[in-house]
Design a protein around this motif. Structure first.
Motif, PDB file in Angstrom:
ATOM      1  N   LEU A  61       0.783  -1.371  -0.029  1.00  0.00           N
ATOM      2  CA  LEU A  61       0.027   0.185   0.087  1.00  0.00           C
ATOM      3  C   LEU A  61       0.883   1.335  -0.014  1.00  0.00           C
ATOM      4  CD1 LEU A  61      -2.757  -0.958   2.284  1.00  0.00           C
ATOM      5  CD2 LEU A  61      -3.127  -0.807  -0.171  1.00  0.00           C
ATOM      6  N   GLN A  62       2.070   1.242   0.551  1.00  0.00           N
ATOM      7  CA  GLN A  62       2.860   2.334   0.720  1.00  0.00           C
ATOM      8  C   GLN A  62       3.531   2.593  -0.876  1.00  0.00           C
ATOM      9  OE1 GLN A  62       5.572   3.705   4.335  1.00  0.00           O
ATOM     10  NE2 GLN A  62       6.035   1.529   3.658  1.00  0.00           N
TER      11      GLN A  62
ATOM     12  N   ALA B  74      -3.590  11.061  -2.794  1.00  0.00           N
ATOM     13  CA  ALA B  74      -2.564  11.216  -4.016  1.00  0.00           C
ATOM     14  C   ALA B  74      -1.326  12.051  -3.415  1.00  0.00           C
ATOM     15  CB  ALA B  74      -3.448  12.245  -5.263  1.00  0.00           C
ATOM     16  N   ASN B  75      -0.362  11.579  -4.101  1.00  0.00           N
ATOM     17  CA  ASN B  75       0.990  12.264  -3.794  1.00  0.00           C
ATOM     18  C   ASN B  75       1.457  13.444  -4.972  1.00  0.00           C
ATOM     19  OD1 ASN B  75       3.611  13.055  -2.875  1.00  0.00           O
ATOM     20  ND2 ASN B  75       4.414  11.135  -3.174  1.00  0.00           N
ATOM     21  N   LEU B  76       1.159  14.537  -4.637  1.00  0.00           N
ATOM     22  CA  LEU B  76       1.016  15.678  -5.757  1.00  0.00           C
ATOM     23  C   LEU B  76       2.555  16.221  -5.731  1.00  0.00           C
ATOM     24  CD1 LEU B  76      -2.267  17.525  -4.716  1.00  0.00           C
ATOM     25  CD2 LEU B  76      -1.921  15.471  -6.455  1.00  0.00           C
ATOM     26  N   ASP B  77       2.803  16.771  -7.114  1.00  0.00           N
ATOM     27  CA  ASP B  77       4.042  17.579  -7.305  1.00  0.00           C
ATOM     28  C   ASP B  77       4.000  18.967  -7.059  1.00  0.00           C
ATOM     29  OD1 ASP B  77       6.783  18.005  -7.968  1.00  0.00           O
ATOM     30  OD2 ASP B  77       6.079  18.400 -10.138  1.00  0.00           O
TER      31      ASP B  77
ATOM     32  N   ILE C  85       3.084  23.218   4.846  1.00  0.00           N
ATOM     33  CA  ILE C  85       2.617  21.835   4.437  1.00  0.00           C
ATOM     34  C   ILE C  85       3.175  20.834   5.418  1.00  0.00           C
ATOM     35  CG2 ILE C  85       2.404  22.361   2.058  1.00  0.00           C
ATOM     36  CD1 ILE C  85       5.176  21.086   1.756  1.00  0.00           C
ATOM     37  N   GLN C  86       4.183  21.355   6.540  1.00  0.00           N
ATOM     38  CA  GLN C  86       4.503  20.539   7.569  1.00  0.00           C
ATOM     39  C   GLN C  86       5.010  21.349   8.690  1.00  0.00           C
ATOM     40  OE1 GLN C  86       7.831  17.725   7.014  1.00  0.00           O
ATOM     41  NE2 GLN C  86       6.856  16.320   8.589  1.00  0.00           N
ATOM     42  N   ALA C  87       4.552  20.923   9.835  1.00  0.00           N
ATOM     43  CA  ALA C  87       4.894  21.752  10.995  1.00  0.00           C
ATOM     44  C   ALA C  87       5.397  20.753  12.049  1.00  0.00           C
ATOM     45  CB  ALA C  87       3.939  22.553  11.584  1.00  0.00           C
TER      46      ALA C  87
ATOM     47  N   ASP D 198       8.805  12.012   1.068  1.00  0.00           N
ATOM     48  CA  ASP D 198       7.711  11.094   1.179  1.00  0.00           C
ATOM     49  C   ASP D 198       8.187   9.602   1.092  1.00  0.00           C
ATOM     50  OD1 ASP D 198       5.733  13.080   1.668  1.00  0.00           O
ATOM     51  OD2 ASP D 198       5.527  13.483  -0.386  1.00  0.00           O
ATOM     52  N   ARG D 199       9.266   9.317   1.870  1.00  0.00           N
ATOM     53  CA  ARG D 199       9.873   7.965   1.817  1.00  0.00           C
ATOM     54  C   ARG D 199       9.336   7.156   2.488  1.00  0.00           C
ATOM     55  NH1 ARG D 199      16.183   7.743   3.467  1.00  0.00           N
ATOM     56  NH2 ARG D 199      16.535   8.006   1.093  1.00  0.00           N
TER      57      ARG D 199
END
Length: 157
Positions: free
Chosen positions: A12-13, A52-55, A93-95, A145-146
């Motif tokens: 799934l990853q 979804a993993n967006l660019d 987008i990240q904190a 996003d590894r």
């Protein structure tokens, strides 16, 4: 969590759009047991969701900065107020809250340097409790996003 659960998570990853039938085939289970295991992993909070993993660059977000934040006070109310303000700024987008100094690390994306400057001047510097902001510009993203290294779980679980 056993080897089959780890295999489900790994698949799934790699591809969160797999159908349950495809997933069951890949991990060597029939459909019903695979479905039960996926639901159990979701219920346990191991699987937090699907997206979804967006660019960012393809969407016009060509500028990225890391902003370190030091708060004036570290009391509960100051932390709550600051974190509530962070949630209101979509370009963050990240904190992450850190031990020591600085108090927070923010990943920020904008269209360009001018948009970042405007965000910095109008929103970031105006967040409650901020004593100091220190920014560094991202030159290149090397890893993003590894997947979580599930193979290291074999010994610990």
């Amino acid at each position: 969590m056993d080897k089959i659960d780890r295999n489900i998570l790994a698949e799934l990853q790699s591809d969160g759009r797999l159908s349950l039938t495809e997933l069951a085939d890949k991990v060597g289970l029939s459909l019903s047991p695979c479905h039960r295991r996926v639901r159990a992993l979701e219920a346990a909070g191991v699987i937090r969701g699907y997206r979804a993993n967006l660019d960012p660059g393809s969407l016009g977000f060509n500028f990225s900065a890391i902003v370190f934040v030091t708060l004036r006070e570290g009391d509960r109310n100051s932390v709550k107020a600051f974190e509530a303000a962070v949630l209101e700024i979509s370009q963050i987008i990240q904190a992450q809250r850190l031990f020591g100094d600085p108090d927070y690390l923010l990943n920020v994306i904008t269209r360009d340097l001018q948009a970042f400057q405007q965000l910095y001047d109008e929103k970031l510097s105006a967040m409650p409790g901020v004593q100091r902001l220190t920014s560094t510009l991202v030159m290149k993203t090397v890893v993003q996003d590894r997947p979580i290294p599930l193979q290291s779980l074999k010994r610990s679980i």
